[in-house]
Design an enzyme around this catalytic site. Structure first.
Site, mmCIF file in Angstrom:
data_model
loop_
_atom_site.group_PDB
_atom_site.id
_atom_site.type_symbol
_atom_site.label_atom_id
_atom_site.label_comp_id
_atom_site.label_asym_id
_atom_site.label_seq_id
_atom_site.Cartn_x
_atom_site.Cartn_y
_atom_site.Cartn_z
ATOM 1 N N HIS A 147 0.839 -1.202 0.000
ATOM 2 C CA HIS A 147 0.000 0.000 0.000
ATOM 3 C C HIS A 147 0.877 1.256 0.000
ATOM 4 O O HIS A 147 0.900 2.025 0.965
ATOM 5 C CB HIS A 147 -0.898 -0.032 1.244
ATOM 6 C CG HIS A 147 -2.071 0.886 1.228
ATOM 7 N ND1 HIS A 147 -2.007 2.193 0.804
ATOM 8 C CD2 HIS A 147 -3.348 0.673 1.600
ATOM 9 C CE1 HIS A 147 -3.201 2.746 0.937
ATOM 10 N NE2 HIS A 147 -4.027 1.849 1.411
ATOM 11 N N GLU A 249 -0.481 1.355 -5.512
ATOM 12 C CA GLU A 249 -0.264 0.117 -4.783
ATOM 13 C C GLU A 249 -0.171 -1.080 -5.732
ATOM 14 O O GLU A 249 -1.011 -1.240 -6.618
ATOM 15 C CB GLU A 249 -1.411 -0.115 -3.801
ATOM 16 C CG GLU A 249 -1.743 1.107 -2.939
ATOM 17 C CD GLU A 249 -3.083 0.955 -2.239
ATOM 18 O OE1 GLU A 249 -3.444 -0.188 -1.873
ATOM 19 O OE2 GLU A 249 -3.768 1.986 -2.059
#
Length: 272
Positions: A147, A249
């Site tokens: 992330h 991400e």
């Protein structure tokens, strides 16, 4: 490569130095908090309001998402890996290797596994690889992501190149399906998209700055920024923080990975 223990905001961390580049990794979540290539410019965003209590997910850097992305399942949002204490296994082939082991005793996740996060530094590049192994006797399925919160000087002047022609699920619009026709992805308000089957290299353009982004093993790319209104409701972000980052991400979200006993999966993101 040099690896030394340090404390950051009261949390045990490790500083990694190689080829003039520096990285800071919290053992909580094996989470990269800082990455400065040899030119010294910080490339990751870390919120000044991030919570460092050893229990809460840290807002910023590169959280490890496993074994569930978002709320796509019965587990806590984004799974448990980012909230667990990892350990340093050591250095292997010029990479710092962190490990998280599960014995199957967790009622919410009764599957033995061995997760590794590998962090490799070069003067101008960062490589982060996530490995998942099934050490049990029955198959299990999971989703995962790195992330990455990428720092920008001004989001209004930032775009992402390389996603043209890809289909995406627009989570900010109720999960509707679309195709990316424009060459550049710009940010206008809340942006929350899951791009499927991404194979081309990407680039984050931030004014005069450019960051090249590649991935291997991950099939999806998640592009996220909360925008002004949602950012104001997120307690561990300052009201103007949405202007200072773009999440790009590497993810395996839309199609879960199924691992049989003894099998391993690996996905990596390369920034530089």
């Amino acid at each position: 490569m040099q690896i030394e223990p340090v404390s950051f905001r009261g949390m045990p961390c490790l500083r990694i130095v190689a080829d003039g580049a520096r990285a800071l990794v919290a053992l909580h979540g094996a989470q990269l908090l800082s990455w400065r290539p040899a030119d010294g410019r910080e490339r990751l965003f870390l919120s000044e309001r991030a919570v460092f209590d050893g229990r809460t997910a840290i807002r910023g850097g590169i959280p490890v998402i496993f074994p569930q992305f978002g709320e796509r399942g019965a587990l806590q949002k984004h799974g448990f890996a980012r909230n667990r204490e990892w350990r340093l296994e050591g250095e292997e082939r010029g990479e710092a290797v962190f490990a998280l082991v599960g014995d199957g005793s967790d009622a919410d996740w009764p599957h033995p596994f061995h997760a590794r996060l590998r962090i490799g530094l070069a003067s101008e590049r960062l490589r982060v690889a996530l490995e998942i192994g099934n050490t049990g006797t029955v198959p299990f399925a999971f989703t995962a992501a790195l992330h990455s919160y990428l720092r920008v000087d001004d989001l209004s002047q930032s775009t992402i190149e390389g996603l043209q022609g890809c289909d995406y699920e627009d989570s900010a619009a109720g999960g509707t399906l679309h195709r990316q026709h424009d060459y550049e992805v710009a940010f206008a308000g809340e942006t929350d998209r899951i791009y499927n089957d991404v194979v081309a290299p990407l680039a984050l353009l931030d004014g005069a700055h450019r960051l090249d982004i590649e991935q291997d093993g991950f099939g999806d790319v998640v592009v996220w920024n909360p925008g002004e209104q949602l950012c104001a409701r997120i307690g561990d972000l300052a009201p103007d923080d949405w202007k200072r980052f773009a999440c790009v991400e590497a993810g395996q979200v839309l199609q879960a990975v199924v691992l049989g006993p003894g099998e391993r999966w690996r996905g990596a993101q390369l920034l530089g």
